[in-house]
Design an enzyme around this catalytic site. Sequence first.
Site, short mmCIF file in Angstrom:
data_model
loop_
_atom_site.label_atom_id
_atom_site.label_comp_id
_atom_site.label_asym_id
_atom_site.label_seq_id
_atom_site.Cartn_x
_atom_site.Cartn_y
_atom_site.Cartn_z
N CYS A 162 -0.05 4.45 5.69
CA CYS A 162 0.12 4.63 7.08
C CYS A 162 1.38 5.27 7.37
O CYS A 162 1.42 6.24 8.58
CB CYS A 162 0.09 3.06 7.77
SG CYS A 162 -1.56 2.30 7.97
N SER A 166 4.70 1.02 10.21
CA SER A 166 5.83 1.29 8.89
C SER A 166 6.50 2.13 8.91
O SER A 166 7.64 2.39 8.43
CB SER A 166 4.81 1.23 7.65
OG SER A 166 4.30 -0.31 7.73
N GLU A 204 0.96 -1.26 0.00
CA GLU A 204 -0.01 0.03 0.07
C GLU A 204 0.86 1.21 -0.01
O GLU A 204 1.73 1.34 0.69
CB GLU A 204 -1.03 -0.03 1.16
CG GLU A 204 -1.51 1.24 1.77
CD GLU A 204 -2.24 1.96 0.63
OE1 GLU A 204 -3.04 1.24 -0.08
OE2 GLU A 204 -2.22 3.17 0.71
N CYS A 210 3.28 -0.77 4.56
CA CYS A 210 1.86 0.10 4.18
C CYS A 210 2.67 1.52 4.29
O CYS A 210 2.87 2.01 5.29
CB CYS A 210 0.87 -0.06 5.15
SG CYS A 210 -0.21 1.11 4.76
N HIS A 263 -6.27 2.53 13.41
CA HIS A 263 -5.87 3.98 13.81
C HIS A 263 -7.28 4.51 14.11
O HIS A 263 -6.94 5.50 15.19
CB HIS A 263 -5.69 4.99 12.45
CG HIS A 263 -4.27 4.50 11.73
ND1 HIS A 263 -3.39 4.83 12.15
CD2 HIS A 263 -4.11 3.67 10.54
CE1 HIS A 263 -2.26 4.36 11.68
NE2 HIS A 263 -2.68 3.44 10.59
N CYS A 318 -5.27 4.91 6.55
CA CYS A 318 -5.15 3.78 5.64
C CYS A 318 -6.61 3.06 5.59
O CYS A 318 -7.48 3.06 6.35
CB CYS A 318 -4.26 2.59 6.38
SG CYS A 318 -3.84 1.34 5.48
N CYS A 360 -5.15 -1.41 6.83
CA CYS A 360 -5.42 -1.76 8.28
C CYS A 360 -6.69 -0.98 8.69
O CYS A 360 -6.47 0.33 9.38
CB CYS A 360 -4.24 -1.48 9.25
SG CYS A 360 -3.48 0.06 9.04
N ARG A 369 0.85 -4.89 11.29
CA ARG A 369 2.19 -4.60 10.88
C ARG A 369 3.09 -4.17 12.15
O ARG A 369 4.33 -3.96 12.09
CB ARG A 369 2.28 -3.47 9.95
CG ARG A 369 1.95 -4.23 8.50
CD ARG A 369 1.46 -2.85 7.65
NE ARG A 369 0.55 -3.66 6.32
CZ ARG A 369 -0.53 -4.13 6.65
NH1 ARG A 369 -1.28 -3.90 7.76
NH2 ARG A 369 -1.47 -4.72 5.76
NI1 NFE Z 1 -2.04 1.00 6.38
FE1 NFE Z 1 -0.89 0.14 9.26
C1 NFE Z 1 -0.92 -1.68 9.98
C2 NFE Z 1 -0.99 0.93 10.71
S1 NFE Z 1 1.17 0.53 8.95
S2 NFE Z 1 -1.34 -0.70 7.41
O1 NFE Z 1 -1.08 -2.72 10.38
O2 NFE Z 1 -0.73 1.51 11.76
O3 NFE Z 1 2.37 0.10 9.25
#
Ligand code: NFE
Length: 592
Positions: free
Chosen positions: A574, A526, A16, A571, A71, A64, A67, A503
């Site tokens: 993110c 990430s 992503e 990702c 968030h 994102c 995931c 992640r």
């Molecule tokens: Ni956009 Fe996310 C996850 C977050 S990123 S996927 O899992 O926070 O590293």
Amino acid sequence: MSATNRVVVDPITRIEGHLRIEAETDADGHITRASSAGTMVRGIEIILRGRDPRDAWAYAQRICGVCTLVHAIASIRSVEDALKYPIPPNAQLIRNLMIAAQYVHDHVMHFYHLHALDWVDVVSALKADPKATSQLAQSISSYAKSSPGYFADVQKKLKGFVEGGQLGIFANGYWGHPAYKLPPEANLMAVAHYLDALAWQRDVVKLHAIFGGKNPHPNFVVGGVPCAISIDPSHPGHGNGPHYRGGQEATAVSMVGLQTVQNVISQMREFVDQVYLPDTLAIAGFYKDWAARGEGLGNFLCYGDFPTKDMGSPESFFLPRGAILNRDLSTIHPVDLDDPQQIQEYVSHSWYKYSVGDEKGLHPYAGETEFNYTGPKPPYEHLDTDAKYSWMKSPRWNGKPMEVGPLARVLMLYAKGHEQTRELVGYTLKTLGVGTEALFSTLGRTAARTLESKIIVEAMQGWFDSLMANIKAGDLKTFNEKQWDPSTWPKHAQGAGFTEAPRGGLSHWIVIDDALISNYQAVVPSTWNAGPRDAAGLPGAYEAALQDRHTLYDPKQPIEILRTIHSFDPCIACAVHVTDPDGEELIKVKVR
Ligand code: NFE
Ligand code: MG
């Protein structure tokens, strides 16, 4: 060939967002220095300033779409931490189920749809004998879809793609590269499961829709979960069906909805046990050389998650909190999110500036998001990786770069002596005939994601059973109302909301002044893994992993880079938290 070549992979596909890797290689194709750059910037942290903290989750969740809920979870938890609001036990259990469902969904999709094609040669599957494929499948699993006819059908479908020149979802692979080691039958089995996993994932997202109204981006609420629970047996479920009575009952989660949740958990468990786990072991058996490269930092960080009590009691977390340094599994170092010295973000190699100087680290409560693009105008040939080269910041724990994610969590469980983890890790290492050091590798990272899925899907059953027991005992509470009056809030408050996202460790840090957000910082998985070097020149996790024993067979087809980078499940959406390739202001947001 000159003494040093620079291989640029931009964008890295099957992730992503936009990630660029620049790898310097010697004359033998050996990677001597790697640099990881996020090539887009987003402004969610800035957009959040001046808003009502209770609304923050809905904005933050748009960081994102992969995931899809983490968030929002981190956001509501940051507000609950700042305002010291407890949530009811049922809300904790429902959140656990939702976060866990995200893991299993995300991990399976990552394995089959984002990572498998680094190991599985789709075109080779055309050469497979469906009967032999069926024998192979039945030798490793009791999964029902394993007849010769089933594999013959999949092969026919694949042939249609190839003959029509329409590989479609399978276009753009390095098919035929000598790094592919699976026999045709294993390739065909994996392609079949790739297609199966696509169908499976559509079903299992129902859990999020039942508790959160929709997926992606289910609904959340500060103080609990937004779904009421109804035990009226005549109530058929969501919606205005024949038993519609109006009010809460019309939208509450009914016994029918809860039965669907149970079915989803069973369906997830079956796929993990009968498909994902056996496939991981079968494929890994052909790639044991990848158990000896791609280690990276050897430092691992977990915030921990899945409370059995509340967020303030990390000792009750199913996934433990802590830090492991230099691969030393005998010591788990304590982690404190509020200690200003522990977690800091650096921007010395990032396109941001700090009022205190770019060589200093800032704790997220005091964090700053001020753009400072000093790179070349795109399209560019190379980045100056000695200067600023990424839109990601560099988070550090006590000054150290840390890896976060499934491997960190499995190691933390292992180090804590979690019995099931110890058994699964032991079984995996024994099956593959490799030692414990193999955990610290590209293969170890990918296997950890599979093992974690099994551990988590089994834990889901426990949380579901607890939820049902509470409901049967008459506890239907899913939400505390009292925090909805801002006149009761302190004039100034701050809180750290965290979760273990698929992640890795994710944290949102909120500062509230006069009932509005005065600062908001997200430090995401990430960013920990994909961030650039810090002020001390220490590389991030991707960079360090690529610098560990990688030799490119063909710099024009750098599959080796893809294998290790994909093992982290990147990702970048993110990590950099509205893309604007021309460096112009994309959106102006008015705040109160
Ligand atoms: Ni956009 Fe996310 C996850 C977050 S990123 S996927 O899992 O926070 O590293
Ligand atoms: Mg951030």
